[in-house]
Motif scaffolding. Sequence first.
Motif, PDB file in Angstrom:
ATOM      1  N   HIS A 259       0.827  -1.208   0.000  1.00 19.73           N
ATOM      2  CA  HIS A 259       0.000   0.000   0.000  1.00 19.73           C
ATOM      3  C   HIS A 259       0.860   1.256   0.000  1.00 19.73           C
ATOM      4  N   ARG A 260       1.631   1.467   1.067  1.00 22.73           N
ATOM      5  CA  ARG A 260       2.493   2.661   1.154  1.00 22.73           C
ATOM      6  C   ARG A 260       3.918   2.330   1.574  1.00 22.73           C
TER       7      ARG A 260
ATOM      8  N   SER B  75     -10.022   1.177   6.407  1.00 20.71           N
ATOM      9  CA  SER B  75     -10.501   2.498   5.984  1.00 20.71           C
ATOM     10  C   SER B  75     -11.659   2.437   4.991  1.00 20.71           C
TER      11      SER B  75
ATOM     12  N   TYR C 126       0.846   0.839   9.732  1.00 22.52           N
ATOM     13  CA  TYR C 126       0.536   2.175   9.221  1.00 22.52           C
ATOM     14  C   TYR C 126      -0.977   2.381   9.060  1.00 22.52           C
ATOM     15  N   HIS C 127      -1.643   1.490   8.327  1.00 23.90           N
ATOM     16  CA  HIS C 127      -3.073   1.650   8.063  1.00 23.90           C
ATOM     17  C   HIS C 127      -3.898   0.428   8.457  1.00 23.90           C
TER      18      HIS C 127
ATOM     19  N   VAL D 195      -9.122  -4.078   4.859  1.00 21.37           N
ATOM     20  CA  VAL D 195      -8.655  -2.698   4.738  1.00 21.37           C
ATOM     21  C   VAL D 195      -9.588  -1.854   5.608  1.00 21.37           C
TER      22      VAL D 195
ATOM     23  N   TRP E 186      -3.914  -2.668   7.407  1.00 22.00           N
ATOM     24  CA  TRP E 186      -4.251  -3.719   6.441  1.00 22.00           C
ATOM     25  C   TRP E 186      -3.820  -5.069   7.011  1.00 22.00           C
TER      26      TRP E 186
END
Length: 330
Positions: A54-55, A90, A73-74, A88, A76
Motif C-alpha cells: 500500500h504505502r 478504511s 501504518y493503516h 482494509v 491492512w
Amino acid sequence: MDPVEYEMLRHMWFPVARVADLKDGVVGGALLGEELVVYGDGRNVTVAEGFCPHRGVALRLGRTRDGALECPYHGWLFAEGSGRCTRVPSLLPGKSRPHAALRTYPARTAYGLVWSCLAEPFLPAPGLPAGVDDTWQLAAGEPYTLNCGMRQLTENFRDKAHFPFVHADTMGDVSQVVDAYRITRDGWQLGWSSSLGSESVPDEFAAEFSHRLDYHITLPMFASIRVSSPSGGRRLVAQMATPLTADGLRVRQFWLVGVDAAAAAGGAGLADVLAYERQVFEEDHPIVENQRPVEAPLDLHSQVHTAADKFSITFRRVYGELLESFKGRS
C-alpha cells in the motif's frame, strides 16, 4: 558475488529469524538483499516480502491478529500462508478491497529457527548430524551480524589450527599441531573427526566435554561439531551463515547448542553451554571481519595452504562442484 552463485543461493534454504524473536508474532529478516518479514506463532510461520504494497512501510514493525499480519501504518491485514490482503479498515461497508497480496516464500521451522529460500529449493533443507535426535536439549543463541563472507565464516568454524591462538582464553593450552585427518563425503555433506584433551576446556566442562570432535558440514553453510566425552555425555554446537546482502559480504550468524541426556545428567546446562560458545564465537569475530579477501576464494591457487587446511581445500572444491551441478540442472 558471481551471478551463478547468487542464483544458486536463492534456491538454498537459510535461517532468516529465530523463533524466540517473534515479538508480537513478527520479526524482520533479510536474505541476499531481500528484506523479509516473518510472522506467525512459532509453529505456523509465513515468510514474505518486507514492505506493505500500500504505502511501503516496513512490516517488521507490525503485529499479528488471529494469525494474520497487521500493517502498523493503516491496519491492512495479510493472511498467514498466502499473504493475501483480507481487510482494509478504511473502506466503507460494501466497498471491495484492492487485489493485494504479499509475495511469500517457502517457510519451515527447525531447531528454534525459521528457514526460507527465495526460489524453488535446489537441495533439501539441511539437518543436524546423525545421532542428534529428539532426546537432545537444543537452544538457539542470539544471532550476530558480521561483515564477512559466508564461506569465510563457515571455514573458520572448522579450522582447528586457530584454536591455540584465537581461543586461548576459552580453550586453554591446546596443541598447535593438527594431527592428520581423513575427510568423508556423502553427496554435499563433509565430515571429519579429531580429538581435544580435557585440559583444553574450562574446568566446569572438562568432565563432560572431552575428547572426540566430530565435524559435519552440509553445503553451502550448515556446520556443526559434536563433542563426545569418555563418560558418554555429548554436546553440540552448530553454526549457519545467512548472506544478508546481494554481494554476500554481510552475513547473519545463526547458531545453536545442544546436550544429550547423559551430558545434561552430568550437570551440563544449556545456559552454561550457550554462554561458553558465545564467548568462543566472539573471539572469532575480529578475525573473520578482518580478512582479505572478504570471502574465501574458490581459486585454490590464490592462497597458501598446509596439511591442516585439508578440510578448507576440500570444502572449496566441493563448493565449486555444487555450483557446476546447479548450472547443469535440467
